[in-house]
Design an enzyme around this catalytic site. Structure first.
Site, mmCIF file in Angstrom:
data_model
loop_
_atom_site.group_PDB
_atom_site.id
_atom_site.type_symbol
_atom_site.label_atom_id
_atom_site.label_comp_id
_atom_site.label_asym_id
_atom_site.label_seq_id
_atom_site.Cartn_x
_atom_site.Cartn_y
_atom_site.Cartn_z
ATOM 1 C CE LYS A 52 4.088 -0.746 -0.652
ATOM 2 N NZ LYS A 52 3.321 0.384 -1.208
ATOM 3 C CE LYS A 54 11.076 -3.697 -4.724
ATOM 4 N NZ LYS A 54 10.454 -3.208 -3.464
#
Length: 295
Positions: free
Chosen positions: A173, A242
């Protein structure tokens, strides 16, 4: 076949569509509110049950799906006196968040000692795909654990890829988001440079669209650039920052140079530092333009 009770924590932009599809496919669903009660009330009206705490949910559910922001939030709902682990039941936790792979790997080992199973199953695509049940899912875990949760994942996924052991889904991911956030930074900078040369976004698009550099991410990005559609790609710049920070940590831990990743992270860091973190990713193009003296 009797369907197990499923818990769902994290009814945000992605989670509410995912949870609705689990319920539509006939699974008994338990949900929990966080900041926004509206999705909970909608799902309860459709037949879901509300749990007040993660511990209460774990006392009633065999599988709990998490779709929260990242590793700190995952740890907070699993640990503590009211966390999932405190229920003392052999729950399978499916973490669909974009989490730090090193945290995921350690957490899985720690939970296994208490009889709990952690499977990482991060997502790709958009909230519209979540609502349509056509998300891409990258799932990490043992073959047996992945097969056990596969029917639940199928409720909201159009494509599921078993990436390997627990932690590999979150690693993949990060690589996926490195590519997508990289595209966002490239598009934004290229548009700014084009504007400086007198090339409009419309001219830029007429060259790229339909060519070799076109792709679905480009198309959703340019729905904001050209049409100012705020719902084109509902993923906050702060979340992109992030994820690129997680990637930087992964590269440091691996002892490798990641110069392109650092450049992408800096583009997002500048926008967050300027107070634009809640803007969606395609709006990075506006920030880059403004930072260079363009409207």
């Amino acid at each position: 076949m009797t369907k197990s009770n499923i818990g769902f924590i994290g009814l945000g932009l992605m989670g509410q569509g995912m949870a609705a599809n689990i319920l539509k496919k006939g699974w008994p669903l338990h949900v929990m509110a966080h900041r926004n009660r509206a999705p909970v009330e909608t799902l309860v009206a459709a037949g879901a049950r509300e749990a007040k705490t993660p511990r209460e949910m774990a006392q009633q559910c065999d599988v709990i799906v998490l779709c929260v922001t990242g590793s700190p939030e995952v740890l907070s709902v699993i640990g503590g006196p009211e966390g999932i682990a405190s229920a003392g039941r052999p729950v399978t936790i499916v973490d669909c968040s974009t989490s730090d792979p090193s945290v995921t790997t350690k957490l899985a080992a720690d939970l296994a000692e208490s009889g709990l199973t952690l499977v990482d199953a991060p997502l790709s695509r958009t909230p519209a795909d979540a609502a349509a049940g056509t998300l891409d899912v990258m799932v990490g875990g043992s073959e047996a654990d992945v097969q056990r949760v596969w029917p639940v994942l199928e409720c909201f996924a159009g494509r599921i890829v078993h990436t390997g052991p627990t932690g590999s889904g979150h690693t993949m991911k990060l690589l996926n988001n490195f590519l997508s956030m990289g595209y966002a930074a490239l598009y934004s900078e290229a548009l700014m440079l084009g504007r400086k040369a007198g090339l409009t976004p419309e001219v830029f698009d007429s060259v790229i669209r339909g060519g070799r550099m076109d792709c679905p991410f480009y198309q959703t990005f340019f729905r904001w650039v050209l049409e100012r559609d705020p719902n084109a790609h509902k993923f906050a710049i702060r979340n992109g920052f992030k994820d690129m920070s997680y990637l930087a940590g992964y590269a440091i831990a691996a002892g490798v140079a990641n110069p392109v990743g650092a450049a992408v992270r800096n583009s997002f860091a500048q926008a967050v530092g300027a107070g634009r973190g809640e803007d969606y990713v395609p709006m990075l193009s506006d920030f880059i333009a403004e930072a260079n003296g363009l409207e």
